[in-house]
Design a protein around this motif. Structure first.
Motif, PDB file in Angstrom:
ATOM      1  N   GLN A   1      -8.397   5.899   6.166  1.00 43.72           N
ATOM      2  CA  GLN A   1      -8.371   5.506   4.754  1.00 43.72           C
ATOM      3  C   GLN A   1      -7.243   4.501   4.483  1.00 43.72           C
ATOM      4  N   PHE A   2      -6.103   4.731   5.116  1.00 40.14           N
ATOM      5  CA  PHE A   2      -4.971   3.810   4.962  1.00 40.14           C
ATOM      6  C   PHE A   2      -5.342   2.426   5.495  1.00 40.14           C
ATOM      7  N   ILE A   3      -5.948   2.381   6.665  1.00 38.20           N
ATOM      8  CA  ILE A   3      -6.336   1.096   7.251  1.00 38.20           C
ATOM      9  C   ILE A   3      -7.357   0.395   6.364  1.00 38.20           C
ATOM     10  N   GLU A   4      -8.313   1.149   5.813  1.00 35.38           N
ATOM     11  CA  GLU A   4      -9.300   0.555   4.903  1.00 35.38           C
ATOM     12  C   GLU A   4      -8.623  -0.025   3.668  1.00 35.38           C
ATOM     13  N   LYS A   5      -7.642   0.686   3.115  1.00 35.49           N
ATOM     14  CA  LYS A   5      -6.936   0.200   1.926  1.00 35.49           C
ATOM     15  C   LYS A   5      -6.126  -1.051   2.243  1.00 35.49           C
ATOM     16  N   VAL A   6      -5.447  -1.058   3.395  1.00 35.53           N
ATOM     17  CA  VAL A   6      -4.683  -2.242   3.791  1.00 35.53           C
ATOM     18  C   VAL A   6      -5.629  -3.424   3.998  1.00 35.53           C
ATOM     19  N   ALA A   7      -6.768  -3.190   4.637  1.00 34.34           N
ATOM     20  CA  ALA A   7      -7.739  -4.265   4.862  1.00 34.34           C
ATOM     21  C   ALA A   7      -8.245  -4.823   3.541  1.00 34.34           C
TER      22      ALA A   7
ATOM     23  N   GLN B   1       0.003   4.982  -1.645  1.00 38.54           N
ATOM     24  CA  GLN B   1      -1.253   5.130  -0.936  1.00 38.54           C
ATOM     25  C   GLN B   1      -1.024   5.184   0.568  1.00 38.54           C
ATOM     26  N   GLY B   2       0.017   5.892   0.965  1.00 35.87           N
ATOM     27  CA  GLY B   2       0.362   5.997   2.379  1.00 35.87           C
ATOM     28  C   GLY B   2      -0.359   7.143   3.050  1.00 35.87           C
ATOM     29  N   THR B   3      -0.043   7.332   4.297  1.00 36.74           N
ATOM     30  CA  THR B   3      -0.667   8.390   5.083  1.00 36.74           C
ATOM     31  C   THR B   3      -0.039   9.745   4.753  1.00 36.74           C
ATOM     32  N   ARG B   4      -0.741  10.795   5.096  1.00 38.03           N
ATOM     33  CA  ARG B   4      -0.329  12.156   4.744  1.00 38.03           C
ATOM     34  C   ARG B   4       1.022  12.551   5.317  1.00 38.03           C
TER      35      ARG B   4
ATOM     36  N   THR C   1       0.845  -1.198   0.000  1.00 43.10           N
ATOM     37  CA  THR C   1       0.000   0.000   0.000  1.00 43.10           C
ATOM     38  C   THR C   1       0.877   1.245   0.000  1.00 43.10           C
ATOM     39  N   MET C   2       1.927   1.230   0.801  1.00 39.30           N
ATOM     40  CA  MET C   2       2.858   2.361   0.828  1.00 39.30           C
ATOM     41  C   MET C   2       3.580   2.499  -0.515  1.00 39.30           C
ATOM     42  N   VAL C   3       4.062   1.375  -1.052  1.00 44.85           N
ATOM     43  CA  VAL C   3       4.811   1.403  -2.313  1.00 44.85           C
ATOM     44  C   VAL C   3       3.950   1.932  -3.451  1.00 44.85           C
TER      45      VAL C   3
END
Length: 167
Positions: free
Chosen positions: A79-85, A64-67, A59-61
């Motif tokens: 949003q990050f947690i939702e994307k990782v999930a 799509q990481g955090t601000r 997700t980071m790569v």
């Protein structure tokens, strides 16, 4: 500190953006340690934590990481947690062979995820069609060479190589 400030902002109902990777890595380590102590589900826990780690890092790569890491266009913590999930769910549903292939495959995020992506895709399609002379949907070596020459980007031979060829 930062975490306390973010916690108070969260309590006020404000959006926050905290890099959760360090905390998640610590939790993954704790889960794996627990599995080492009680090995009845060790294989499951190790597989799950491997996939969770992969989902977080991918997700980071993919940009799509955090601000706090990706700037103002980044995700909030939620949003990050939702994307990782979402990504973890996909990985868990894959077969073991496909998941292993994904885990070892090199990752190159799409350029479209970059903030400065401003490519005219229609112009690229037109350019591609111009050089795909036989319209087979691919550019073979002769077509590629012709394209490179016409665009003025073909590598040139060095002067010493030309002299050997001319002799």
């Amino acid at each position: 500190g930062t975490v306390a400030d973010l916690w108070h902002a969260h309590l006020r109902g404000e959006e926050t953006s905290f890099n959760p990777l360090g905390m998640a890595e610590a939790l993954i380590g704790a889960m794996r340690h627990a599995a080492d102590l009680d090995s009845s589900n060790k294989a499951f826990v190790y597989n799950y934590t491997d996939l969770l780690r992969q989902a977080m890092h991918r997700t980071m790569v993919y940009g799509q990481g955090t601000r706090d890491l990706c700037g103002p266009d980044g995700f909030t913590t939620e949003q990050f947690i939702e994307k990782v999930a979402w990504r973890l769910d996909r990985y868990l549903k894959m077969g073991a062979e496909e998941a292993e292939e994904r885990r070892t495959a090199p990752v190159r995020p799409s350029r479209k995820l970059r903030r400065n992506y401003d490519v005219d895709e229609e112009a690229i399609k037109e350019l591609f069609a111009q050089y795909d002379v036989n319209s087979d949907g691919s550019i073979d070596l002769p077509e590629f060479m012709d394209m490179m020459i016409k665009l003025g980007v073909a590598p040139l031979k060095h002067a010493s190589e030309k002299k050997v060829e001319d002799a």
